[in-house]
Write an enzyme that holds these catalytic residues in place. Sequence first.
Site: not given
Lengths: 436, 422
Positions: B131, B134, B199, B341, B344, B347, B351, B375, B378
């Site tokens: 170890n 830690c 760890n 779609c 909502c 997007c 963007c 566009c 990405c």
Amino acid sequence: MTENKFSSIKPRMTKTESLVEASRCLFCHDAPCIRACPTSIDVPMFIRQIMTHNVKGAAKTIFTQNILGKSCAHVCPTEVLCEGACVYNHLNERPINIGRLQACATDWAIENNICFFKKGLPTNKKIAVVGGGPAGLACAHRLTVLGHDVVVYEANEKAGGLNTYGVAPYKYTNKDSLQEVNYISEIGFEIKTNTPVNNAMIHELEKKYDAIFLGTGLGKSKKLNVSGENLKGVCGASEFIYELRKKEQKISVGEKVIVLGGGNTAIDAAVESSKLGADVTVIYRRSEKEQNAYFFEVELAKKNNVKFIYLASPLEILGKETTEGLKCIKNKLEKKNGSKKSEIIPIKDSEFVIPCNMVILATGQEKMINFYSSIPDLELNNGKILVNNFFQTKNPKYFAGGDCINGGKEVVNAVADGRDAACGIHEYLMKGKFNG
Amino acid sequence: MADLKTNFAGIECPNPFWLASAPPTNTGYQVMNAFCAGWGGAVWKTLGKPVVNVSSRYSAVSYKNSRMIGLNNIELITDRPLEINLKEMKEVKERFPKHALIASMMFETKEEWQDCVKRCEDIGIDGFELNFGCPHGMCERGMGSAVGQNPDVCERITSWVTEVAKKPVIVKLTPNVTDITKPALAAQRGGAKAVSLINTINSVTGINIDTMEPNPSVGGLSTHGGYCGPAVKPIALNMLSEVRNHPDFHLPVSGIGGIESWQDAVEFFLMGASTVQVCTAVMHYGFRIIGDLKEGLNDYLDSHKMKKVSDLTGIAAKKLRKWEELDLNYKIIAHISPDTCIGCQLCYAACEDGAHQSITLVPGVRVPKIKEDTCVGCNLCSLVCPVENCITMVPAGAGKPKLVWADHPKNPNQLKSYKSLT
């Protein structure tokens, strides 16, 4: 027993429930739920505020748009408004429980008496609001925020309108409604209860005040115009619910109750009668799919053992002194060329009698035409007061909103009208706009 | 059916799922329950000189409806006497001879290290894990991550152990370094047969803004701890790849860091691990998650017509390169499926405010439109979209030959080819 039966059908969320539910909200851009709300509450914002433990901010977001946000949270048909517009419906997922989240924030703010508004700088303008229901209260509140002196005239012993006397008690209690009225009026407007405004008094008000807002709602239940209508045991639905609310559900109903009508008021009266122990049947003259009641209200009625008979009309209420039965005739519907609605044709020799002790009429409410006729230049359309985009009537001093201009819609519509009428009155008084 | 049996640096085990050295391997009772449930191996809670633990030891990061996506601890190594640990380890080994039982150790002097090695080998354990990781408590005493952060010390102590150990020695590395390959190579030089990583990461999970005390509070004060759980997986995968792809490093690696599902495990194998170690997921859900881990891994291997776990090892690591090796002519653009779609418009917000203003709204229409000419591909819109497969990234401008930065006309250095960089 009765108390239990009338407990809220939308119980309050626990804090954990509200956090879990709030976390589901997608925070849509230009959210459809906002557009679906007649008062345009910024729903994603207040839900986000609940999620971040900012319940106070959530309540402020709600009350800024809708000062009756608490009663709307409890009584709005959210299934066809904000929740019906939630994009989750397109994903076949349960929509966000917007109503109950809104209740969390607004209940908390009112219980803790957190006020977000104060009276504006004095304008020295005086406005009378006729009717202390949702439209009148929303109007009075916004006018006070704008700095005007407002007095609300309420015919009943208590203010709140349909929230106090008209909605089903398993949606909103008297205590809730009166607490809300106090919370709203604390900003600093007066409510004169037990003060009905009659034809003579309206002229007094006109002399004393710079503007008058009419939020008078609708009148008495319509009559059927059939024989037996004056028998004991026959009553109007709005009067029945009024009594029920006034006496905190401590009223008795007949063993067998018939409710006539196909709207949400018919459903309310039917469910309440059933909860009071009656065997209830709703009779509607048209077909099931034509009834105006929301599908979820009909479901609620069916869950409460309410029976439905469609395509039947009342002919006569039978009985000597008290109601003993209802004679009906079966109908068929015929589509006529050019007309939208099909015509009701009674079927010959199809009369039938249903024994009952009580008939509740939920076939619409009268308009207060007699009262309106006392106001000069007030123009009506089909009994509804005509207003322009600023909620101003043809008489420039008078503005109106709520059921008296729309013929009977939701509490949230009345709140939107009252709020926007206040802005109209403000523009009129301060800038002398739209002089009639 | 694939065969999950694994040989890790000479240590045989029925499957590659081990319990990491942590609270779930504190006692014989727990480890036996774990082996009954189906775990393939266990690294015992670190043995060392006596310590005392504080009360209030964990704090966590929760995100929206997900509890404990990250866990922080300020617990030290085992606080039970060495004799009791050795006795229980012996019982476990006797009852489960085919399972891998590894002794994790942390000492100061050469004598202490070597004495413990002998005592552990006497009771029949299968290997050692040193170890050196830690990040709290023990490092202040010159142990744990204080060792892992200094390659020379790491190498020296490793060699103390490998000098006497007959069983394989694994060195557990701390992520709290700028270059994890340095201690990994030091462990290799010191004679280790394998390394395990990562760890826990130095962390303060948060502050109670009512009391203004950092979490977890120990009587009003706190101390930094070690971070683990699903939140650390991306960091662990990167460090695993760095070690795996180092040309001078040749040891097998046991992957650790936020493994909760069989998919997580597959990712670690693909990035070059030969076994995986799990802790937080067991602290959250208990030992029984092993059933799904094994079944899922087995089905995955079957569906890829692979016979054993080692067939997966390192496939994805080979595909992780320097940025300069990526093709600048590769072009994708977003495509929104109007059928799925839900409107909502997340997007659009992402963007418009957070990327390249390449999504527009049409009045009265909820489905946004991609501006294909601007566009940049990405992925952001597809990442925020709540609907599965609604926004897809589709290839555009196909047919162009590969072009790397070294050859790109905009490169001010105008290097002839990438090769001259290396």
